[in-house]
Write an enzyme that holds these catalytic residues in place. Structure first.
Site, PDB file in Angstrom:
ATOM      1  N   ALA A  41      -4.376  -6.249   6.973  1.00 29.13           N
ATOM      2  CA  ALA A  41      -3.100  -5.547   6.818  1.00 29.13           C
ATOM      3  C   ALA A  41      -2.811  -5.449   5.324  1.00 29.13           C
ATOM      4  O   ALA A  41      -3.304  -6.262   4.537  1.00 29.13           O
ATOM      5  CB  ALA A  41      -1.998  -6.316   7.519  1.00 29.13           C
TER       6      ALA A  41
ATOM      7  N   GLY B 155      -6.398  -8.144   9.762  1.00 31.50           N
ATOM      8  CA  GLY B 155      -6.197  -7.026  10.691  1.00 31.50           C
ATOM      9  C   GLY B 155      -7.436  -6.160  10.866  1.00 31.50           C
ATOM     10  O   GLY B 155      -7.582  -5.494  11.894  1.00 31.50           O
TER      11      GLY B 155
ATOM     12  N   GLU C 116      -9.387  -7.923  13.402  1.00 35.25           N
ATOM     13  CA  GLU C 116      -8.667  -7.789  14.671  1.00 35.25           C
ATOM     14  C   GLU C 116      -8.874  -6.398  15.279  1.00 35.25           C
ATOM     15  O   GLU C 116      -8.980  -6.247  16.496  1.00 35.25           O
ATOM     16  CB  GLU C 116      -7.184  -8.112  14.446  1.00 35.25           C
TER      17      GLU C 116
ATOM     18  N   GLU D 196      -5.488 -15.187   7.028  1.00 31.77           N
ATOM     19  CA  GLU D 196      -4.028 -15.255   7.057  1.00 31.77           C
ATOM     20  C   GLU D 196      -3.498 -16.635   6.692  1.00 31.77           C
ATOM     21  O   GLU D 196      -2.464 -16.762   6.026  1.00 31.77           O
ATOM     22  CB  GLU D 196      -3.499 -14.848   8.444  1.00 31.77           C
TER      23      GLU D 196
HETATM   24  C1  HXC Z   1      -3.546  -4.894  -0.010  1.00 29.10           C
HETATM   25  C2  HXC Z   1      -5.642  -5.270  -0.865  1.00 29.10           C
HETATM   26  C3  HXC Z   1      -5.998  -6.022   0.282  1.00 29.10           C
HETATM   27  C4  HXC Z   1      -5.025  -6.174   1.304  1.00 29.10           C
HETATM   28  C5  HXC Z   1      -7.658  -5.999  -1.066  1.00 29.10           C
HETATM   29  N1  HXC Z   1      -6.697  -5.293  -1.681  1.00 29.10           N
HETATM   30  N2  HXC Z   1      -7.269  -6.453   0.118  1.00 29.10           N
HETATM   31  N3  HXC Z   1      -4.419  -4.725  -1.007  1.00 29.10           N
HETATM   32  N4  HXC Z   1      -3.817  -5.591   1.116  1.00 29.10           N
HETATM   33  N5  HXC Z   1      -5.313  -6.835   2.446  1.00 29.10           N
HETATM   34  C6  HXC Z   1      -6.731  -4.627  -2.979  1.00 29.10           C
HETATM   35  C7  HXC Z   1      -6.614  -5.641  -4.122  1.00 29.10           C
HETATM   36  O1  HXC Z   1      -5.270  -5.988  -4.362  1.00 29.10           O
HETATM   37  C8  HXC Z   1      -7.215  -4.858  -5.259  1.00 29.10           C
HETATM   38  O2  HXC Z   1      -6.284  -3.909  -5.744  1.00 29.10           O
HETATM   39  C9  HXC Z   1      -8.342  -4.091  -4.568  1.00 29.10           C
HETATM   40  O3  HXC Z   1      -7.990  -4.012  -3.190  1.00 29.10           O
HETATM   41  C10 HXC Z   1      -9.676  -4.771  -4.671  1.00 29.10           C
HETATM   42  O4  HXC Z   1      -9.517  -6.133  -4.301  1.00 29.10           O
HETATM   43  P1  HXC Z   1     -10.148  -7.342  -5.181  1.00 29.10           P
HETATM   44  O5  HXC Z   1      -9.657  -8.601  -4.596  1.00 29.10           O
HETATM   45  O6  HXC Z   1      -9.897  -7.091  -6.616  1.00 29.10           O
HETATM   46  O7  HXC Z   1     -11.712  -7.110  -4.911  1.00 29.10           O
HETATM   47  P2  HXC Z   1     -12.817  -8.187  -4.548  1.00 29.10           P
HETATM   48  O8  HXC Z   1     -12.801  -9.315  -5.531  1.00 29.10           O
HETATM   49  O9  HXC Z   1     -14.088  -7.399  -4.420  1.00 29.10           O
HETATM   50  O10 HXC Z   1     -12.430  -8.785  -3.135  1.00 29.10           O
HETATM   51  C11 HXC Z   1     -12.285  -7.982  -2.003  1.00 29.10           C
HETATM   52  C12 HXC Z   1     -11.686  -8.801  -0.810  1.00 29.10           C
HETATM   53  C13 HXC Z   1     -10.367  -9.469  -1.299  1.00 29.10           C
HETATM   54  C14 HXC Z   1     -12.707  -9.828  -0.372  1.00 29.10           C
HETATM   55  C15 HXC Z   1     -11.441  -7.813   0.332  1.00 29.10           C
HETATM   56  O11 HXC Z   1      -9.547  -8.465  -1.904  1.00 29.10           O
HETATM   57  C16 HXC Z   1      -9.603 -10.123  -0.238  1.00 29.10           C
HETATM   58  O12 HXC Z   1      -9.931 -11.230   0.159  1.00 29.10           O
HETATM   59  N6  HXC Z   1      -8.540  -9.448   0.224  1.00 29.10           N
HETATM   60  C17 HXC Z   1      -7.462 -10.055   0.991  1.00 29.10           C
HETATM   61  C18 HXC Z   1      -7.785 -10.089   2.450  1.00 29.10           C
HETATM   62  C19 HXC Z   1      -6.662 -10.655   3.265  1.00 29.10           C
HETATM   63  O13 HXC Z   1      -6.024 -11.651   2.894  1.00 29.10           O
HETATM   64  N7  HXC Z   1      -6.487 -10.061   4.415  1.00 29.10           N
HETATM   65  C20 HXC Z   1      -5.501 -10.477   5.378  1.00 29.10           C
HETATM   66  C21 HXC Z   1      -4.223  -9.730   5.221  1.00 29.10           C
HETATM   67  S1  HXC Z   1      -3.013 -10.259   6.375  1.00 29.10           S
HETATM   68  P3  HXC Z   1      -6.103  -3.640  -7.314  1.00 29.10           P
HETATM   69  O14 HXC Z   1      -4.959  -2.672  -7.364  1.00 29.10           O
HETATM   70  O15 HXC Z   1      -5.833  -4.957  -7.960  1.00 29.10           O
HETATM   71  O16 HXC Z   1      -7.421  -3.038  -7.739  1.00 29.10           O
HETATM   72  C22 HXC Z   1      -3.432  -9.491   7.809  1.00 29.10           C
HETATM   73  C23 HXC Z   1      -2.468  -9.707   8.949  1.00 29.10           C
HETATM   74  C24 HXC Z   1      -2.770  -8.794  10.097  1.00 29.10           C
HETATM   75  O17 HXC Z   1      -4.386  -8.817   7.906  1.00 29.10           O
HETATM   76  C25 HXC Z   1      -1.689  -8.872  11.155  1.00 29.10           C
HETATM   77  C26 HXC Z   1      -0.784  -7.696  11.158  1.00 29.10           C
HETATM   78  C27 HXC Z   1       0.169  -7.676  12.276  1.00 29.10           C
END
Ligand code: HXC
Length: 259
Positions: A65, A110, A113, A133
């Protein structure tokens, strides 16, 4: 509806949704979710659609998400967000046509999921799976605690849900989370190959088969068996059942008409 965050195509019975928000690693914001739901609603029960493939790009499937959108949510907002995701993923799961997730790269939160609500997952070697998460101070809210547990068992699911472990594609294959593990550059070709095979199956029986497996996964055995019995019987109402059995007896390939 004009789509800003996805690319939708339909060719020879194979529908494809490509998530296309590369700057945010394909994170699912509300707008993207709405676009996905719009496509799923439009194709639901459309007999022309025999298979749906959901994919990202060669670098990422979906990074979860959109955290920037979720960060300021209050419980009511989080609840609504969760409800939207549940609704869309349930529609995907219930789609008359099989759904294949064609995956390269991070498939997190997400994103995982969404992949879990698909019928099949094909991953490239770069596939990376996790429910991070817990590291954000929350828990999975789009079915992860439930669908992952049903698929790979509570013990392994807890490694992702509670420890926040990210597993590579090989481990995901060993866990049964991924059906097929191939080279990244072969992911789409393999998804198309699987889609072609599915297109050749009798559509009504295929839909019944999907319904039975999905229904039974959430029911006690007796209720599941009753459901199976109903769909098994209904299959005998189709032209394809007559053709399939006739062809077997006549020692030839069946020619299904999907009715
Ligand atoms: C918003 C995101 C994002 C996310 C990555 N980005 N994941 N933006 N939401 N989930 C953005 C970063 O901010 C960054 O933007 C760009 O994408 C690249 O990410 P980096 O981290 O710089 O790249 P990298 O080092 O290659 O790592 C990629 C990654 C990492 C492994 C995907 O970004 C990561 O772990 N992302 C978070 C994943 C996460 O926590 N997901 C769960 C979300 S909660 P900029 O602008 O800085 O370039 C969820 C709840 C679902 O999913 C339930 C809903 C009801």
């Amino acid at each position: 509806m004009d789509y800003k965050n996805i690319i939708y195509t339909l060719e020879n019975g194979i529908a494809k949704i490509e998530i296309n928000r590369p700057k945010a690693f394909n994170a699912l914001n509300t707008e993207t979710n709405n676009e996905i739901e719009d496509v799923v609603d439009a194709i639901t029960d459309d007999p022309e659609v025999r298979v749906l493939i959901i994919t990202g790009n060669e670098k990422v499937f979906v990074a979860g998400a959109d955290v920037t959108e979720l960060a300021d949510a209050d419980p009511r907002g989080a609840y609504d967000n969760c409800s939207l995701a549940h609704r869309i993923f349930k529609k995907l799961e219930a789609l008359h046509a099989p759904v294949i997730a064609a995956i390269c790269g991070p498939t997190l939160g997400g994103g995982l999921e969404m992949a879990l609500s698909c019928d099949f997952r094909i991953s490239g070697e770069s596939g990376l799976f996790g429910l991070p998460e817990i590291t954000l101070g929350i828990i999975p809210g789009a079915g992860g605690t439930q669908r992952l547990t049903k698929l790979i068992g509570a013990s392994r699911a807890k490694e992702l849900v509670m420890l926040g472990n990210r597993i590579d594609a090989q481990t995901a294959k060993e866990y049964g989370l991924v059906n097929l593990l191939v080279k990244d550059e072969e992911v789409m070709a393999e998804a198309m190959k699987m889609a072609d095979r599915l297109c050749k199956k009798p559509a009504v029986a295929l839909k019944f088969a999907k319904e039975c497996v999905n229904f039974g996964a959430n029911m006690d055995l007796d209720t599941g068996l009753e459901f199976e019995k109903s769909r098994f019987s209904l299959a005998f109402n189709t032209a394809d059942q007559k053709e399939g059995m006739k062809a077997f007896i006549e020692k030839r390939k069946p020619e299904f008409i999907n009715k």
